[in-house]
Design an enzyme around this catalytic site. Structure first.
Site, PDB file in Angstrom:
ATOM      1  N   HIS A  48      -3.067  10.817  -0.662  1.00  0.00           N
ATOM      2  CA  HIS A  48      -2.879  12.254  -0.505  1.00  0.00           C
ATOM      3  C   HIS A  48      -4.182  12.999  -0.809  1.00  0.00           C
ATOM      4  O   HIS A  48      -5.151  12.426  -1.325  1.00  0.00           O
ATOM      5  CB  HIS A  48      -1.747  12.733  -1.397  1.00  0.00           C
ATOM      6  N   GLU A  80      -5.125  15.157  -3.033  1.00  0.00           N
ATOM      7  CA  GLU A  80      -5.606  15.213  -4.406  1.00  0.00           C
ATOM      8  C   GLU A  80      -6.416  13.968  -4.766  1.00  0.00           C
ATOM      9  O   GLU A  80      -7.418  14.053  -5.485  1.00  0.00           O
ATOM     10  CB  GLU A  80      -4.422  15.346  -5.374  1.00  0.00           C
ATOM     11  N   SER A  85       0.913  27.602  40.650  1.00  0.00           N
ATOM     12  CA  SER A  85       0.798  28.220  39.323  1.00  0.00           C
ATOM     13  C   SER A  85      -0.575  28.055  38.682  1.00  0.00           C
ATOM     14  O   SER A  85      -0.741  28.363  37.493  1.00  0.00           O
ATOM     15  CB  SER A  85       1.847  27.610  38.386  1.00  0.00           C
ATOM     16  N   TRP A 111      -4.281  29.400  38.413  1.00  0.00           N
ATOM     17  CA  TRP A 111      -3.795  29.471  37.055  1.00  0.00           C
ATOM     18  C   TRP A 111      -3.201  30.849  36.813  1.00  0.00           C
ATOM     19  O   TRP A 111      -3.709  31.847  37.337  1.00  0.00           O
ATOM     20  CB  TRP A 111      -4.908  29.222  36.063  1.00  0.00           C
ATOM     21  N   GLU A 125       6.952  22.608  27.109  1.00  0.00           N
ATOM     22  CA  GLU A 125       6.134  23.221  28.168  1.00  0.00           C
ATOM     23  C   GLU A 125       6.839  23.047  29.515  1.00  0.00           C
ATOM     24  O   GLU A 125       6.204  22.850  30.544  1.00  0.00           O
ATOM     25  CB  GLU A 125       4.741  22.587  28.204  1.00  0.00           C
ATOM     26  N   GLY A 181       9.874  23.906  32.628  1.00  0.00           N
ATOM     27  CA  GLY A 181      10.254  25.005  33.503  1.00  0.00           C
ATOM     28  C   GLY A 181      11.505  25.728  33.013  1.00  0.00           C
ATOM     29  O   GLY A 181      12.088  25.384  31.975  1.00  0.00           O
ATOM     30  N   GLY A 182      11.919  26.712  33.779  1.00  0.00           N
ATOM     31  CA  GLY A 182      12.990  27.600  33.349  1.00  0.00           C
ATOM     32  C   GLY A 182      14.335  26.940  33.137  1.00  0.00           C
ATOM     33  O   GLY A 182      15.076  27.311  32.209  1.00  0.00           O
ATOM     34  N   ALA A 191      14.183  24.902  29.954  1.00  0.00           N
ATOM     35  CA  ALA A 191      13.959  25.835  28.848  1.00  0.00           C
ATOM     36  C   ALA A 191      15.255  26.527  28.450  1.00  0.00           C
ATOM     37  O   ALA A 191      15.559  26.662  27.258  1.00  0.00           O
ATOM     38  CB  ALA A 191      12.905  26.869  29.231  1.00  0.00           C
TER      39      ALA A 191
END
Length: 447
Positions: A128, A130, A254, A256, A374, A376-377, A380
């Site tokens: 870790h 520390e 799409s 961009w 990421e 599509g509709g 999503a």
């Protein structure tokens, strides 16, 4: 002397305030009670922390909402303390995307006003933060004189652990090093830790301060905390759309929507996530790479959800030299294509029920903390409806393309009146190049 319960309460009050889920009055009237069961994993076990209303039973005297004032104005520690805690966060970010199921942690050792050692947790199974910081400060050196950690102050953004797992307890390492004071950003909500590390340090005579830069410390580990409390990865829905709400033209083109600055920001967001999920339509239409496009940067697992595996053989995602790919499908779907994928080095897993909910369960079982949607509709909307998304990142470009049939970020959710709309909480926005990034959290249903 503050008690571990009081530290835990304050830390979680800041967390709940940061979430803006409850009112100040409710925050001052609740405390978090830890389940008594102790397990033997290193910062990696995830029982849900339960809320209890009877604070008197636990011997706590809580401030009233009036006495506690606004947590926005309440800052713990000196300017130097806050600067050192920010340094811890900077160190912790060096391991973005690499530590799950563990948190992001950085540590700094200070003596006589100077940094004499620092470190961060690089990945699960390794020491870790520390431990690395103490070693850099000379702990374990051949002579005692080289141990600059003795009598020092150690800063760490998350409470040191106090249990044996893959690595020994950090609390014992700090005590053995002879540190005089430990400044902690937040209490670890993991019931394996949850105040026990702080209690052990204080029992050994080490001064402990809790709550410095607490909100920033929560934010860097929001995915880890979500995993602990909800036994699910944090789902983040990211999309880019035009000013009139389109993610592509009517032809599906799409590239961009947003500018280069926004796309570079997306690459950084990917680097901090454990997985990226898309559906078959995105693979067919966009043929994405879904990488960070940066040499030496973490690339998350690329996940494709496809029931029938009617996917192109020349998709960029099947090239696993730069980043791994996982295809999730239903039992018996296209055995020939499954064999083709495996020959390319793609992992293929059949799930009895291919839904966003089952996928998030699978990714939780793999030890993931954060998952970036990421897609599509259509996918999503399904992910949102099934509670697989908690956070939204919307990049909005100052463009208008029109089109009554042009795709939008989210398909039908079944809402018929505006009062059913999902109103984001904790909304923030900023300009990225010529685009705008809106960030917020979906309202969570009460369990």
């Amino acid at each position: 002397m503050p008690t571990p319960h009081a530290d835990y309460l304050y830390s979680m009050l800041v967390y709940q305030k940061w979430q803006a889920i409850e009112t100040k009055a409710a925050l001052a009237c609740k405390m978090l009670t830890l389940p008594p069961k102790i397990m033997d994993n290193s910062r990696e076990t995830y029982p849900v922390v339960s809320l209890a209303n009877d604070t008197q039973e636990n011997g706590l005297i809580l401030p009233s909402p009036v006495e506690s004032n606004s947590l926005d104005q309440q800052k713990l520690g000196s300017d130097f303390d806050r600067a050192m805690m920010q340094r811890c966060l900077t160190l912790a970010r060096r391991a973005l995307g690499r530590t799950s199921p563990n948190p992001l942690v950085g540590a700094v050792v200070v003596k006589n006003g100077e940094i004499v050692g620092e470190g961060f947790h690089p990945r699960a199974g390794e020491p870790h933060a520390e431990v690395f910081a103490l070693k850099a400060a000379g702990v374990g050196a051949s002579s005692i004189e080289e141990n600059r950690a003795r009598g020092s102050t150690v800063y760490v953004n998350l409470e040191p652990c106090n249990h044996h797992g893959r690595t020994p307890p950090c609390s014992e390492a700090l005590i053995a090093a002879g540190v005089a004071k430990v400044v902690v950003g937040i209490v670890d909500p993991n019931p394996l830790v949850g105040g026990r590390g702080i209690a052990r340090l204080r029992a050994a005579g080490v001064e402990v301060v809790v709550g410095v830069e607490a909100e920033a410390c929560y934010q860097i580990n929001e995915a880890f905390i979500h995993r602990i409390l909800h036994k699910r990865p944090l789902g983040i829905f990211k999309y880019a759309m035009t000013l009139d709400g389109k993610i592509a033209t009517t032809s599906g083109h799409s590239a961009w929507v947003t500018n280069q600055d926004a796309r570079s920001e997306v690459h950084q967001i990917r680097a901090g996530c454990d997985a990226i999920i898309v559906g078959g339509n995105t693979v067919r239409k966009d043929n994405p790479y879904l990488t960070t496009h940066q040499v030496g940067t973490h690339n998350p697992l690329r996940v494709v959800m496809s029931r029938q595996l009617n996917l192109p053989e020349d998709a960029h995602l099947w090239d696993t030299r730069e980043a791994p790919t996982l295809v999730l499908t239903e039992p018996g779907s296209s055995p020939d294509f499954q064999n083709f994928l495996r020959q390319q080095g793609v992992e293929v897993i059949e799930l009895a029920s291919l839904t966003p909910e089952s996928v998030m369960t699978h990714l939780y079982d793999r030890g993931f903390c954060s998952v970036l949607w990421e897609c599509g509709g259509t996918l999503a909307a399904c992910a949102i409806a099934q509670g697989a998304v908690q956070k939204v990142l919307a990049f909005i470009a100052p463009k208008i393309i029109g089109g009554s049939h042009a795709p939008t970020p989210v398909d039908d959710l079944g809402f018929t009146v505006m009062t059913e709309a999902l109103t984001l909480e904790r909304v923030r926005w900023r300009v990225v190049g010529s685009d705008c990034l809106v960030e917020g959290y979906l309202p969570q249903k009460n369990s």
